[in-house]
Design a protein around this motif. Sequence first.
Motif, PDB file in Angstrom:
ATOM      1  N   ARG A 190      13.159  33.735 -12.485  1.00 62.12           N
ATOM      2  CA  ARG A 190      11.930  34.495 -12.667  1.00 62.12           C
ATOM      3  C   ARG A 190      12.213  35.979 -12.523  1.00 62.12           C
ATOM      4  O   ARG A 190      13.064  36.383 -11.731  1.00 62.12           O
ATOM      5  CB  ARG A 190      10.859  34.060 -11.659  1.00 62.12           C
ATOM      6  CG  ARG A 190      10.326  32.668 -11.948  1.00 62.12           C
ATOM      7  CD  ARG A 190       9.154  32.300 -11.092  1.00 62.12           C
ATOM      8  NE  ARG A 190       8.757  30.919 -11.385  1.00 62.12           N
ATOM      9  CZ  ARG A 190       8.365  30.043 -10.480  1.00 62.12           C
ATOM     10  NH1 ARG A 190       8.301  30.389  -9.208  1.00 62.12           N
ATOM     11  NH2 ARG A 190       8.008  28.819 -10.834  1.00 62.12           N
ATOM     12  N   ARG A 191      11.505  36.757 -13.284  1.00 60.13           N
ATOM     13  CA  ARG A 191      11.631  38.223 -13.244  1.00 60.13           C
ATOM     14  C   ARG A 191      11.264  38.714 -11.851  1.00 60.13           C
ATOM     15  O   ARG A 191      10.258  38.304 -11.290  1.00 60.13           O
ATOM     16  CB  ARG A 191      10.685  38.818 -14.290  1.00 60.13           C
ATOM     17  CG  ARG A 191      10.716  40.343 -14.381  1.00 60.13           C
ATOM     18  CD  ARG A 191      11.978  40.817 -15.075  1.00 60.13           C
ATOM     19  NE  ARG A 191      11.855  42.230 -15.420  1.00 60.13           N
ATOM     20  CZ  ARG A 191      12.139  43.220 -14.579  1.00 60.13           C
ATOM     21  NH1 ARG A 191      12.563  42.978 -13.358  1.00 60.13           N
ATOM     22  NH2 ARG A 191      12.010  44.467 -14.972  1.00 60.13           N
ATOM     23  N   GLU A 192      12.117  39.561 -11.283  1.00 62.18           N
ATOM     24  CA  GLU A 192      11.859  40.062  -9.935  1.00 62.18           C
ATOM     25  C   GLU A 192      12.381  41.486  -9.779  1.00 62.18           C
ATOM     26  O   GLU A 192      13.527  41.706  -9.387  1.00 62.18           O
ATOM     27  CB  GLU A 192      12.484  39.160  -8.867  1.00 62.18           C
ATOM     28  CG  GLU A 192      12.059  39.548  -7.455  1.00 62.18           C
ATOM     29  CD  GLU A 192      12.567  38.568  -6.417  1.00 62.18           C
ATOM     30  OE1 GLU A 192      13.727  38.698  -6.013  1.00 62.18           O
ATOM     31  OE2 GLU A 192      11.807  37.669  -6.033  1.00 62.18           O
ATOM     32  N   GLY A 193      11.539  42.453 -10.105  1.00 65.05           N
ATOM     33  CA  GLY A 193      11.854  43.841  -9.817  1.00 65.05           C
ATOM     34  C   GLY A 193      12.965  44.425 -10.655  1.00 65.05           C
ATOM     35  O   GLY A 193      13.317  43.932 -11.718  1.00 65.05           O
ATOM     36  N   GLU A 194      13.502  45.521 -10.129  1.00 66.79           N
ATOM     37  CA  GLU A 194      14.539  46.265 -10.825  1.00 66.79           C
ATOM     38  C   GLU A 194      15.917  45.972 -10.222  1.00 66.79           C
ATOM     39  O   GLU A 194      16.038  45.405  -9.140  1.00 66.79           O
ATOM     40  CB  GLU A 194      14.242  47.770 -10.731  1.00 66.79           C
ATOM     41  CG  GLU A 194      12.849  48.160 -11.212  1.00 66.79           C
ATOM     42  CD  GLU A 194      12.571  47.700 -12.630  1.00 66.79           C
ATOM     43  OE1 GLU A 194      13.481  47.851 -13.481  1.00 66.79           O
ATOM     44  OE2 GLU A 194      11.472  47.187 -12.898  1.00 66.79           O
ATOM     45  N   ILE A 195      16.953  46.377 -10.926  1.00 67.64           N
ATOM     46  CA  ILE A 195      18.321  46.200 -10.440  1.00 67.64           C
ATOM     47  C   ILE A 195      18.598  47.181  -9.307  1.00 67.64           C
ATOM     48  O   ILE A 195      18.304  48.375  -9.421  1.00 67.64           O
ATOM     49  CB  ILE A 195      19.321  46.404 -11.581  1.00 67.64           C
ATOM     50  CG1 ILE A 195      19.156  45.296 -12.627  1.00 67.64           C
ATOM     51  CG2 ILE A 195      20.758  46.435 -11.059  1.00 67.64           C
ATOM     52  CD1 ILE A 195      20.002  45.489 -13.852  1.00 67.64           C
ATOM     53  N   ARG A 196      19.137  46.668  -8.223  1.00 65.31           N
ATOM     54  CA  ARG A 196      19.552  47.526  -7.104  1.00 65.31           C
ATOM     55  C   ARG A 196      21.077  47.604  -7.098  1.00 65.31           C
ATOM     56  O   ARG A 196      21.754  46.585  -7.201  1.00 65.31           O
ATOM     57  CB  ARG A 196      19.045  46.963  -5.778  1.00 65.31           C
ATOM     58  CG  ARG A 196      17.521  46.925  -5.654  1.00 65.31           C
ATOM     59  CD  ARG A 196      17.099  46.424  -4.287  1.00 65.31           C
ATOM     60  NE  ARG A 196      17.576  45.062  -4.053  1.00 65.31           N
ATOM     61  CZ  ARG A 196      17.598  44.484  -2.842  1.00 65.31           C
ATOM     62  NH1 ARG A 196      17.215  45.163  -1.768  1.00 65.31           N
ATOM     63  NH2 ARG A 196      18.027  43.244  -2.714  1.00 65.31           N
ATOM     64  N   THR A 197      21.588  48.787  -6.962  1.00 65.80           N
ATOM     65  CA  THR A 197      23.043  48.959  -6.956  1.00 65.80           C
ATOM     66  C   THR A 197      23.529  49.401  -5.581  1.00 65.80           C
ATOM     67  O   THR A 197      22.767  49.905  -4.752  1.00 65.80           O
ATOM     68  CB  THR A 197      23.483  50.001  -8.001  1.00 65.80           C
ATOM     69  OG1 THR A 197      22.907  51.272  -7.664  1.00 65.80           O
ATOM     70  CG2 THR A 197      23.019  49.605  -9.393  1.00 65.80           C
TER      71      THR A 197
END
Length: 220
Positions: A190-197
């Motif tokens: 499921r879609r969950e937020g943005e990519i965290r690096t």
Amino acid sequence: MRKIVAATFLSLDGVMQAPGGPEEDRQGGFSHGGWTFHYWDEAMGGLMGKLFDEPFDLLLGRRTYEIFAAHWPYYGDEDPIAKAFNATTKYVATSSDAPLTWQNSVALHDVAADVARLKKQDGPKLLIQGSSVLIQTLLKHDLIDEIDLLVFPLVLGKGKRMFGEGAMPAALKLVDSKASSTGVVMSRYRREGEIRTGSFAQEEPSAAEIARREKFAAEG
């Protein structure tokens, strides 16, 4: 809001073309049509049955629509999937003005805008089957809420792929995963937020690391 679900058969190298049979889609010289056939088992059948048990409308690309329209209306409503597919509304992404002959079919000519509008309406989930070009368009516009992947233990080498370079970067959450007796990994994301690096690099880079970065930057 309606949820958009992409349910896809995929090889390990990301190919989704013609999973059902040799004559399904030979575009581009694809010669491995029917690659899912010998992997089917009870667990996979149960998963697909559950997917179709919930109310849904179909969201299809034009080529997948034509493949389905030449098959399911002639399969007989004693088959539960055929009965559901024939009865439900089929939304079809197409640039053609040719009539859609399968009952309950609706053309979408401005795909991103039309699908975004459908998402805002009340109604059942919009279920994508096949439709690689449509999926890539919707990924580009961040319109897919859930991805159900059945990843098969084979490499096809060439063919139409699910993910293209235009996909919008996005974080996904794995909400379910199991394996079939034949080695097919069935996962739901499921879609969950943005990519965290983040970074595992040393806080103070070495001279060699600085030189490497400069070299890579110069190479583009």
